[in-house]
Scaffold this active site. Sequence first.
Site, PDB file in Angstrom:
ATOM      1  N   PHE A  27      32.997  55.214 -83.645  1.00  0.00           N
ATOM      2  CA  PHE A  27      32.196  54.270 -83.380  1.00  0.00           C
ATOM      3  C   PHE A  27      31.296  53.725 -84.414  1.00  0.00           C
ATOM      4  O   PHE A  27      30.760  52.718 -83.612  1.00  0.00           O
ATOM      5  CB  PHE A  27      31.407  55.144 -82.583  1.00  0.00           C
ATOM      6  CG  PHE A  27      30.773  54.299 -81.427  1.00  0.00           C
ATOM      7  CD1 PHE A  27      31.198  53.728 -80.263  1.00  0.00           C
ATOM      8  CD2 PHE A  27      29.028  53.965 -81.165  1.00  0.00           C
ATOM      9  CE1 PHE A  27      30.387  53.090 -78.862  1.00  0.00           C
ATOM     10  CE2 PHE A  27      28.553  53.084 -80.457  1.00  0.00           C
ATOM     11  CZ  PHE A  27      29.148  52.908 -79.656  1.00  0.00           C
ATOM     12  N   ALA A  77      40.661  56.748 -85.277  1.00  0.00           N
ATOM     13  CA  ALA A  77      41.942  57.417 -84.423  1.00  0.00           C
ATOM     14  C   ALA A  77      41.316  58.017 -82.983  1.00  0.00           C
ATOM     15  O   ALA A  77      40.279  59.057 -83.006  1.00  0.00           O
ATOM     16  CB  ALA A  77      43.162  58.282 -84.653  1.00  0.00           C
ATOM     17  N   ILE A  97      41.495  59.480 -79.982  1.00  0.00           N
ATOM     18  CA  ILE A  97      42.579  59.827 -78.688  1.00  0.00           C
ATOM     19  C   ILE A  97      41.730  60.362 -77.666  1.00  0.00           C
ATOM     20  O   ILE A  97      40.915  61.018 -77.992  1.00  0.00           O
ATOM     21  CB  ILE A  97      43.015  61.575 -79.541  1.00  0.00           C
ATOM     22  CG1 ILE A  97      43.492  60.835 -80.605  1.00  0.00           C
ATOM     23  CG2 ILE A  97      44.058  62.105 -78.816  1.00  0.00           C
ATOM     24  CD1 ILE A  97      44.380  62.645 -81.503  1.00  0.00           C
ATOM     25  N   THR A 150      37.313  63.467 -70.715  1.00  0.00           N
ATOM     26  CA  THR A 150      36.578  62.995 -70.260  1.00  0.00           C
ATOM     27  C   THR A 150      36.542  61.534 -70.423  1.00  0.00           C
ATOM     28  O   THR A 150      37.379  60.940 -70.992  1.00  0.00           O
ATOM     29  CB  THR A 150      35.123  63.650 -70.561  1.00  0.00           C
ATOM     30  OG1 THR A 150      34.787  62.800 -72.464  1.00  0.00           O
ATOM     31  CG2 THR A 150      35.080  64.997 -70.993  1.00  0.00           C
ATOM     32  N   HIS A 193      35.101  60.067 -71.772  1.00  0.00           N
ATOM     33  CA  HIS A 193      34.543  59.026 -73.050  1.00  0.00           C
ATOM     34  C   HIS A 193      35.535  58.619 -73.958  1.00  0.00           C
ATOM     35  O   HIS A 193      35.104  57.338 -75.497  1.00  0.00           O
ATOM     36  CB  HIS A 193      33.880  60.670 -74.217  1.00  0.00           C
ATOM     37  CG  HIS A 193      33.487  60.636 -75.716  1.00  0.00           C
ATOM     38  ND1 HIS A 193      34.408  60.108 -76.593  1.00  0.00           N
ATOM     39  CD2 HIS A 193      32.100  60.088 -75.918  1.00  0.00           C
ATOM     40  CE1 HIS A 193      33.685  59.882 -77.642  1.00  0.00           C
ATOM     41  NE2 HIS A 193      32.137  60.047 -77.378  1.00  0.00           N
ATOM     42  N   PHE A 222      42.581  45.464 -87.715  1.00  0.00           N
ATOM     43  CA  PHE A 222      42.277  46.701 -86.520  1.00  0.00           C
ATOM     44  C   PHE A 222      43.025  47.523 -86.585  1.00  0.00           C
ATOM     45  O   PHE A 222      44.167  46.971 -86.195  1.00  0.00           O
ATOM     46  CB  PHE A 222      41.373  45.966 -84.233  1.00  0.00           C
ATOM     47  CG  PHE A 222      42.372  47.245 -83.519  1.00  0.00           C
ATOM     48  CD1 PHE A 222      40.692  47.779 -83.908  1.00  0.00           C
ATOM     49  CD2 PHE A 222      42.884  47.571 -82.852  1.00  0.00           C
ATOM     50  CE1 PHE A 222      40.140  48.176 -82.750  1.00  0.00           C
ATOM     51  CE2 PHE A 222      42.715  48.826 -82.119  1.00  0.00           C
ATOM     52  CZ  PHE A 222      41.804  49.316 -81.906  1.00  0.00           C
TER      53      PHE A 222
END
Length: 152
Positions: A57, A79, A81, A85, A87, A112
């Site tokens: 993030f 990464a 994964i 949830t 998230h 990216f």
Amino acid sequence: MQVFEGKLNGKGLKIGIIVSRFNEFITQKLLAGALDCLTRHEVENTNIDVIWVPGAFEIPLVAKRAVHKDYDAIICLGAVIRGATPHFDYVAAEVAKGIAAVGLEANKPVIFGVLTTDTIEQAIERAGTKAGNKGWEAALAAIEMANLFKKV
């Protein structure tokens, strides 16, 4: 007719690599792949900077600062994964949008190289086993785009 394409020679290029520390057992392999690719394509070790961030993030925010340095391209590695949830969905989407926005705003190649996988196994496969190394592929794209930007 003119055709423009970036060459795959990194001689003289300055590259910044932003790497997420979260899921470091994967991102360390992505970084190793990227560094191997850059070295094999003649980017000098002294022209490569590695910047570690806490998680995926945070990559776009640091990329936004890094584009103002003298880098020819910036490679973003992480990464994300999927867990139990939602998230994952928020992080994966915002990281992708953020990295794209930085490149468009700065008019500089911001690559990216963030894995967004459903399982740890998929991430491992994309970090140097069955599905190649996406860090290597991101570095190759950075070289090609940096050289293309010099022509267009």
